[in-house]
Design a protein around this motif. Structure first.
Motif, PDB file in Angstrom:
ATOM      1  N   VAL A 126      42.242  50.815  36.289  1.00 55.93           N
ATOM      2  CA  VAL A 126      41.407  50.731  37.449  1.00 55.93           C
ATOM      3  C   VAL A 126      40.172  49.660  36.711  1.00 55.93           C
ATOM      4  N   LEU A 127      39.912  48.652  37.704  1.00 55.06           N
ATOM      5  CA  LEU A 127      38.796  47.583  37.282  1.00 55.06           C
ATOM      6  C   LEU A 127      37.798  48.038  37.912  1.00 55.06           C
ATOM      7  N   VAL A 128      37.658  48.238  39.006  1.00 63.27           N
ATOM      8  CA  VAL A 128      36.413  48.526  39.964  1.00 63.27           C
ATOM      9  C   VAL A 128      36.613  49.601  40.729  1.00 63.27           C
ATOM     10  N   ASP A 129      35.702  50.515  40.890  1.00 57.00           N
ATOM     11  CA  ASP A 129      36.039  51.317  41.809  1.00 57.00           C
ATOM     12  C   ASP A 129      34.751  52.133  42.231  1.00 57.00           C
ATOM     13  N   GLU A 136      42.809  47.205  41.024  1.00 55.14           N
ATOM     14  CA  GLU A 136      43.473  47.815  40.040  1.00 55.14           C
ATOM     15  C   GLU A 136      44.080  46.650  39.030  1.00 55.14           C
ATOM     16  N   LEU A 137      44.702  46.903  38.002  1.00 54.99           N
ATOM     17  CA  LEU A 137      45.322  45.894  37.260  1.00 54.99           C
ATOM     18  C   LEU A 137      46.904  46.649  36.853  1.00 54.99           C
ATOM     19  N   VAL A 138      47.930  46.183  37.585  1.00 51.09           N
ATOM     20  CA  VAL A 138      49.228  46.775  37.291  1.00 51.09           C
ATOM     21  C   VAL A 138      50.262  45.867  36.518  1.00 51.09           C
ATOM     22  N   TYR A 139      50.984  46.675  35.581  1.00 49.03           N
ATOM     23  CA  TYR A 139      51.831  45.777  34.995  1.00 49.03           C
ATOM     24  C   TYR A 139      53.208  45.906  35.361  1.00 49.03           C
ATOM     25  N   LYS A 140      53.870  44.994  35.430  1.00 51.94           N
ATOM     26  CA  LYS A 140      55.076  44.743  36.087  1.00 51.94           C
ATOM     27  C   LYS A 140      55.970  44.153  35.222  1.00 51.94           C
ATOM     28  N   ALA A 141      57.408  44.293  35.301  1.00 55.03           N
ATOM     29  CA  ALA A 141      58.340  43.631  34.469  1.00 55.03           C
ATOM     30  C   ALA A 141      58.295  42.322  34.755  1.00 55.03           C
ATOM     31  N   ALA A 142      58.410  41.440  33.634  1.00 50.09           N
ATOM     32  CA  ALA A 142      58.386  40.083  33.793  1.00 50.09           C
ATOM     33  C   ALA A 142      59.730  39.681  34.393  1.00 50.09           C
ATOM     34  N   GLY A 143      61.022  40.220  34.000  1.00 49.61           N
ATOM     35  CA  GLY A 143      62.093  39.548  34.696  1.00 49.61           C
ATOM     36  C   GLY A 143      63.206  39.653  33.681  1.00 49.61           C
TER      37      GLY A 143
END
Ligand code: NAD
Length: 479
Positions: A126-129, A136-143
């Motif tokens: 959570v970056l700002v609330d 939010e910063l979400v981490y996803k698969a690169a591929g």
């Protein structure tokens, strides 16, 4: 080594090797007898592997973290169940003995790293609330990740590359070194007993196969471990496909022993910091700077250990040092030691091949009274020959240790760990160890600075490096 392990290793080999009369013959590093035939896959087969990995990626991603972690734990169980057979094959192909910090140790690390990958979380940040914004910063698969590995710790480094990638929902095409393809393909085969189809695909070939994989338009991320020269080529090829890169490249790690240190207390750890895997380790100590006041004692202690440690065929349980893995590496070590001798350095022990043990054996070598300009100090020897360099001024020792263009690991040694700790950050390196050299932990990030590469592996940072980020930005608490 039991007959059972040899039989099980032969069965693993049969699963992955090329049919009789096809492929490339791979020698036993110690005896030079042919072990088996590595498949040599064509460009079309590589392209097909990448296409299959691409097609499998959304389904793998959709399984979610919990299920992928379960499957990675099952893969770790499969490795454990086959550990003796894999260690047997690894020992023959790579040359490292079963015992000591070598083949069995490497299999143990594969399982441990995979289990840690399974257990490590990378939560949404959570970056700002506040009243107006929730971001939010979400981490996803690169591929699809291309994993390209070296020959020195072929199984462990493959796991370092593929474990985090799979954990985050990527699929992987892995290309082992042309020197050690059989043990890596066997490892992948064992893991694939429990993983879904096409999530993890091994492709065996040569340097051109590596180049094609790294530059392929459908590769999103390249995990590369190998030489700085090859790393530079991969950076160039990434201009084409914009693949994200993690580059773990060559090193020339320095150790500095500070004045007042007890030589006997550190000698054994100094030795293994340099000679682990018979010196063929990226983050092994490759130059040792010792203060004048204790120089002779340290050199004598190291030479005593080097002369006594058993070297030979890795399948013999008593050996803990083995051969160089290949002729090119043997020639590098011989050339650097001969150059040091010609410059007037003192060969305290070793300094020659050990032909009675086999073609690629080189005795554990300690070289003293050598200066910084010697090629053995300036270049990465990647073998069982340690130059020990005298210094009298501590500031000057740090300046000399830092005067190379690589910076993977480094170490500072002192009977007073606080003194060492205070000095440690003066080293220009990705990691600096205190009173040890080269120890790694699956939760502690590892990576180089300068020409040793960029990007971090292991722990939470390692998961980030095989992910892409997405910012999700919406209304705050006021709605
Ligand atoms: P290498 O660079 O010769 O080969 C590494 C891999 O790259 C092999 O699989 C090879 O087939 C492939 N390759 C070759 N040319 C390629 C290209 N143009 N594009 C893509 N792939 C290509 O290295 P090596 O001799 O196998 O390994 C020894 C080196 O690796 C040493 O310098 C050592 O310090 C370094 N290393 C670094 C780490 C680390 O974590 N930093 C770990 C182990 C080894």
């Amino acid at each position: 080594m039991s007959d059972t392990a040899a039989t099980a290793a032969a069965a693993l080999l049969d699963r992955i090797q090329a049919p009789e009369g096809r492929g490339r013959e791979i020698p036993d590093a110690a005896t030079r007898e042919v072990i088996g035939r590595a498949p040599v896959q064509s460009v079309a087969e590589l392209d097909d592997a990448i296409a299959r990995a691409r097609a499998a990626q959304p389904g793998w991603d959709a399984l979610g973290h919990a299920r992928r972690s379960e499957l990675l734990l099952a893969a770790a169980d499969a490795i454990d169940a086959n550990a003796e057979a894999l260690a047997h094959l690894l020992s023959r192909e790579q040359g490292k003995p079963l015992n000591g910090p070598n083949a069995r140790f490497e299999l143990g690390a594969c399982s441990a790293w995979l289990r840690t990958n399974a257990a490590t979380e990378l939560p949404v940040q959570v970056l700002v609330d506040d009243e107006t914004l929730h971001a939010e910063l979400v981490y996803k698969a690169a591929g699809v990740v291309g994993a390209i590995g070296p020959w020195n710790w072929p199984l462990m480094i493959t796991i370092w590359q593929i474990g985090p990638a799979l954990r985050m929902g990527n699929t992987v095409v892995a290309k082992p070194s042309e020197y050690t393809p059989l043990s890596v393909l066997a490892l992948l085969s064992v893991m694939n007993d429990v993983l879904p189809a096409d999530v993890l695909i091994g492709v065996s070939g040569d340097r051109a196969t590596g180049a094609r994989l790294a530059s392929h338009p459908d590769i999103d991320k390249v995990m590369f471990t190998g030489s700085t020269a090859t790393g530079r080529k991969i950076i160039e090829s990434s201009a084409g496909n914009l693949a994200r890169l993690t580059l773990e490249l060559g090193g020339n790690d320095a150790g500095i022993v500070l004045p007042g240190t007890d030589p006997q207390a550190i000698a054994e750890d100094l030795f293994w910091g340099a000679f682990i895997n018979t010196g063929q380790t990226c983050a092994a100590m490759k130059r040792l700077y010792v203060h004048d006041s204790i120089y002779d004692e340290v050199v004598d202690a190291l030479a005593g250990i080097a002369a006594a440690v058993p070297m030979g065929n890795g399948l013999d349980e008593e050996n803990v040092l083995g051969p160089l893995q290949n002729r090119a590496q043997f020639d590098i070590v011989s050339r650097l030691v001969e150059d040091a001798r010609a410059r007037g350095a003192r060969i305290v022990t070793g300094g020659e091949a050990a032909p009675e043990l086999g073609e690629l054996f080189y005795r554990a070598t300690i070289v003293a009274d050598i200066d910084d300009d010697a090629a053995l100090v300036q270049e990465e020897q990647f073998g069982p020959a340690l130059p020990v360099i005298r210094y009298s001024d501590v500031d000057e020792a740090f300046a000399r240790a830092n005067a190379v263009d690589v910076g993977l690991g480094a170490s500072v040694w002192s009977s007073d760990p606080e003194t060492a700790r205070a000095a440690a950050t003066r080293m220009q390196s990705g990691t600096v160890w205190i009173n040890s050299h080269g120890g790694l932990h699956p939760m502690v990030p590892f990576g180089g600075v300068k020409s040793s590469g960029y990007g971090l592996e292991f722990g939470v940072e390692g998961l980030k490096s095989v992910s892409v980020t997405q910012v999700v930005s919406g209304p705050g608490r006021k709605g």
